[in-house]
Design a protein around this motif. Structure first.
Motif, PDB file in Angstrom:
ATOM      1  N   CYS A  27     -35.457   6.280 -17.589  1.00 20.78           N
ATOM      2  CA  CYS A  27     -35.651   6.228 -16.145  1.00 20.78           C
ATOM      3  C   CYS A  27     -34.959   7.435 -15.533  1.00 20.78           C
ATOM      4  CB  CYS A  27     -35.061   4.940 -15.590  1.00 20.78           C
ATOM      5  SG  CYS A  27     -35.121   4.885 -13.795  1.00 20.78           S
TER       6      CYS A  27
ATOM      7  N   LYS B 296     -34.502   7.888 -12.396  1.00 20.93           N
ATOM      8  CA  LYS B 296     -33.797   7.474 -11.182  1.00 20.93           C
ATOM      9  C   LYS B 296     -32.351   7.096 -11.493  1.00 20.93           C
ATOM     10  CE  LYS B 296     -37.081   7.738  -8.065  1.00 20.93           C
ATOM     11  NZ  LYS B 296     -36.977   8.652  -6.938  1.00 20.93           N
ATOM     12  N   CYS B 297     -32.135   6.301 -12.541  1.00 22.16           N
ATOM     13  CA  CYS B 297     -30.766   5.870 -12.855  1.00 22.16           C
ATOM     14  C   CYS B 297     -30.250   6.449 -14.170  1.00 22.16           C
ATOM     15  CB  CYS B 297     -30.691   4.341 -12.893  1.00 22.16           C
ATOM     16  SG  CYS B 297     -31.608   3.591 -14.247  1.00 22.16           S
TER      17      CYS B 297
ATOM     18  N   CYS C 111     -34.892  -1.206 -16.570  1.00 23.24           N
ATOM     19  CA  CYS C 111     -33.672  -0.415 -16.443  1.00 23.24           C
ATOM     20  C   CYS C 111     -32.821  -1.025 -15.332  1.00 23.24           C
ATOM     21  CB  CYS C 111     -34.013   1.040 -16.130  1.00 23.24           C
ATOM     22  SG  CYS C 111     -34.667   1.266 -14.476  1.00 23.24           S
TER      23      CYS C 111
ATOM     24  N   CYS D 169     -31.839   0.066 -12.451  1.00 27.13           N
ATOM     25  CA  CYS D 169     -32.281   0.209 -11.050  1.00 27.13           C
ATOM     26  C   CYS D 169     -33.646  -0.440 -10.816  1.00 27.13           C
ATOM     27  CB  CYS D 169     -32.292   1.674 -10.625  1.00 27.13           C
ATOM     28  SG  CYS D 169     -33.716   2.615 -11.207  1.00 27.13           S
ATOM     29  N   SER D 170     -34.236  -0.955 -11.868  1.00 22.66           N
ATOM     30  CA  SER D 170     -35.511  -1.677 -11.855  1.00 22.66           C
ATOM     31  C   SER D 170     -36.722  -0.867 -11.398  1.00 22.66           C
ATOM     32  CB  SER D 170     -35.398  -3.003 -11.089  1.00 22.66           C
ATOM     33  OG  SER D 170     -35.252  -2.792  -9.715  1.00 22.66           O
ATOM     34  N   LYS D 171     -36.618   0.459 -11.432  1.00 19.44           N
ATOM     35  CA  LYS D 171     -37.768   1.310 -11.113  1.00 19.44           C
ATOM     36  C   LYS D 171     -38.704   1.447 -12.310  1.00 19.44           C
ATOM     37  CE  LYS D 171     -36.830   2.837  -6.893  1.00 19.44           C
ATOM     38  NZ  LYS D 171     -37.695   2.426  -5.774  1.00 19.44           N
TER      39      LYS D 171
HETATM   40 ZN    ZN Z   1     -33.717   3.091 -13.457  1.00 13.39          ZN
END
Ligand code: ZN
Length: 53
Positions: free
Chosen positions: A7, A9-10, A25, A27-29
């Motif tokens: 991911c 994003k995180c 993940c 951050c759940s993205k």
């Molecule tokens: Zn993430």
């Protein structure tokens, strides 16, 4: 060995477990759901990167 996906994003790398478990993940993205038959990637394509080991 499952498919790994990072991911962006995180920064967490998650890995499919080949049993169809929905793994997210932190951050759940990004999420992955993988069995021996298919790989399902959840998230925006620009938010994750496949890791080939
Ligand atoms: Zn993430």
């Amino acid at each position: 060995m499952g498919q790994k996906v990072k991911c962006l994003k995180c920064g967490q790398t998650i890995e499919g477990d080949l049993k169809g478990t929905f793994i997210q993940c932190k951050c759940s993205k990004t999420a992955i759901d993988q069995t021996g038959q298919y790989i399902r990637l959840i998230g925006n394509k620009k938010d994750f990167k496949l890791i080939n080991s």
